[in-house]
Design a protein around this motif. Structure first.
Motif, mmCIF file in Angstrom:
data_model
loop_
_atom_site.group_PDB
_atom_site.id
_atom_site.type_symbol
_atom_site.label_atom_id
_atom_site.label_comp_id
_atom_site.label_asym_id
_atom_site.label_seq_id
_atom_site.Cartn_x
_atom_site.Cartn_y
_atom_site.Cartn_z
ATOM 1 N N ASN A 38 0.851 -1.186 0.000
ATOM 2 C CA ASN A 38 0.000 0.000 0.000
ATOM 3 C C ASN A 38 0.890 1.239 0.000
ATOM 4 O O ASN A 38 1.518 1.571 1.000
ATOM 5 N N ILE A 39 0.964 1.904 -1.158
ATOM 6 C CA ILE A 39 1.764 3.124 -1.254
ATOM 7 C C ILE A 39 1.007 4.249 -0.547
ATOM 8 O O ILE A 39 -0.112 4.595 -0.932
ATOM 9 N N GLN A 40 1.600 4.812 0.492
ATOM 10 C CA GLN A 40 0.900 5.775 1.330
ATOM 11 C C GLN A 40 0.748 7.144 0.666
ATOM 12 O O GLN A 40 -0.286 7.792 0.800
ATOM 13 N N HIS A 41 1.788 7.608 -0.049
ATOM 14 C CA HIS A 41 1.695 8.929 -0.676
ATOM 15 C C HIS A 41 1.050 8.791 -2.052
ATOM 16 O O HIS A 41 1.142 7.749 -2.706
ATOM 17 N N ASP A 42 0.398 9.858 -2.507
ATOM 18 C CA ASP A 42 -0.387 9.794 -3.737
ATOM 19 C C ASP A 42 0.450 9.880 -5.006
ATOM 20 O O ASP A 42 -0.004 9.471 -6.077
ATOM 21 N N VAL A 87 -0.700 7.349 -7.694
ATOM 22 C CA VAL A 87 -1.616 6.307 -7.226
ATOM 23 C C VAL A 87 -3.010 6.588 -7.760
ATOM 24 O O VAL A 87 -3.520 7.705 -7.649
ATOM 25 N N ARG A 118 -6.308 1.973 -4.418
ATOM 26 C CA ARG A 118 -5.654 1.133 -3.414
ATOM 27 C C ARG A 118 -6.530 -0.063 -3.082
ATOM 28 O O ARG A 118 -7.751 0.056 -2.997
ATOM 29 N N ASP A 146 -3.411 -4.523 0.205
ATOM 30 C CA ASP A 146 -2.053 -5.035 0.021
ATOM 31 C C ASP A 146 -1.555 -4.893 -1.420
ATOM 32 O O ASP A 146 -0.497 -5.395 -1.765
ATOM 33 N N THR A 166 -1.539 -1.839 -4.850
ATOM 34 C CA THR A 166 -1.816 -0.467 -5.255
ATOM 35 C C THR A 166 -1.760 -0.373 -6.771
ATOM 36 O O THR A 166 -0.833 -0.912 -7.402
ATOM 37 N N HIS A 209 7.964 -1.728 -3.714
ATOM 38 C CA HIS A 209 6.639 -2.065 -4.241
ATOM 39 C C HIS A 209 6.779 -2.729 -5.614
ATOM 40 O O HIS A 209 6.424 -2.155 -6.641
#
Length: 303
Positions: A177-181, A214, A217, A220, A222, A245
């Motif tokens: 899961n990539i947190q930043h957009d 992104v 999501r 697990d 993205t 990732h």
């Protein structure tokens, strides 16, 4: 037949001969080395050995590499998905599993075989085995490729690629899961010294820049859109692995436990360039292939 003499250093002492020799030359696969050993084309200290021979320091290995068999491009009706065609360029939507041009082990069924059936007026700048091919995408990557139908068009497209003015956007499904957009990976890429069949981020490599955004999501996994600023071999696959990732389904750069997809989940969906003759910017889009859409549907249902 070309002969090469290799002196074994302590680094390769104790290694199987097929593994060690495949590290000397990226085109010497382990299976190829094994067959050469069986055919007596590889001698150690002047004697034949078995494929599982373990090298010793100061061994003198003589490799008699056979001449490659000449390849002839056979035109094949492969039902290519031609997105655009005019007197100068062709834009084709390549399916998964199709190699771009003939090479050892892939003499038929390639994009070039299909192009030769579709038309005979292709540029010759890249030689007889890669007519019209200006840039490539991997065998299991789907999506858009520009093909030059004459040398002037080829030179124009190649210059645009060099100047980074070609638009190339890919859709990729990655692990985690990539947190930043959004983000940018600016890291040089070169051949992996530990595995000559792979590329990696390495000091002294060629500059490589990938921008990503992104788009969805799945916990697990993205979904991202990647825009290439440069076009290095396996660039998106290497860069996304570098930031933790890796692409889903990727047998070369992904984790052992990944989605069963038959290759990396990667689609070259948008391609834009300035037309070589008219000077008009043109942009093309290919929708996600059905198997990619089906996979996303399953992830959405799961979540």
């Amino acid at each position: 037949m070309e002969k090469q003499i290799l002196e074994i250093t302590p680094e390769h002492s104790g290694s199987r001969i097929d593994k060690a020799l495949s590290a000397f030359n990226p085109e010497w696969t382990r299976s190829k080395v094994q067959s050469w050993v069986k055919e007596g084309l590889i001698l150690v200290n002047g004697k034949t050995v078995k494929p599982n021979y373990q090298l010793k320091e100061d061994d003198r290995v003589e490799v008699s590499e056979p001449e490659p068999e000449p390849l002839e491009i056979v035109p094949e009706d492969l039902g290519l998905d031609i997105v655009h065609e005019d007197a100068d360029v062709l834009v084709v939507n390549k399916p998964r599993g199709m190699v771009v041009h003939p090479a050892a082990g892939h003499a038929t069924g390639t994009l070039v075989n299909g192009l030769m059936h579709h038309c005979t007026d292709l540029s010759g700048i890249n030689g007889v085995m890669r007519p019209g091919i200006v840039h490539r995408i991997d065998k299991d990557t789907t999506g858009l490729l520009a093909v030059a139908k004459n040398d002037l068009a080829h030179a124009s497209l190649a210059e645009q690629l060099s100047k980074k003015t070609v638009t190339r956007k890919y859709t990729a499904l990655v692990h985690g899961n990539i947190q930043h957009d959004e983000g940018t990976v600016d890291a040089p890429i070169g051949r992996d010294p530990k595995d000559r069949q792979r590329m990696t981020v390495i000091d002294g490599g060629r500059d490589a820049v990938t921008h990503f955004t992104v788009t969805e999501r799945f916990g697990d996994y993205t979904l991202v859109e990647c825009r290439l600023e440069t076009g290095r071999t396996h660039q998106i696959r290497v860069h996304m692995r570098y930031i933790g990732h890796p692409l889903a389904g990727d047998p070369k750069y992904g984790p052992k436990k990944t989605l069963p997809f038959g290759g990396q989940v990667l689609h070259a969906g948008i391609l834009g360039f300035t037309h070589p003759s008219t000077g008009v910017y043109m942009e093309f889009e290919a929708p996600l292939p059905e198997d990619f859409e089906d996979l996303l549907g399953k992830l959405r249902q799961r979540d």
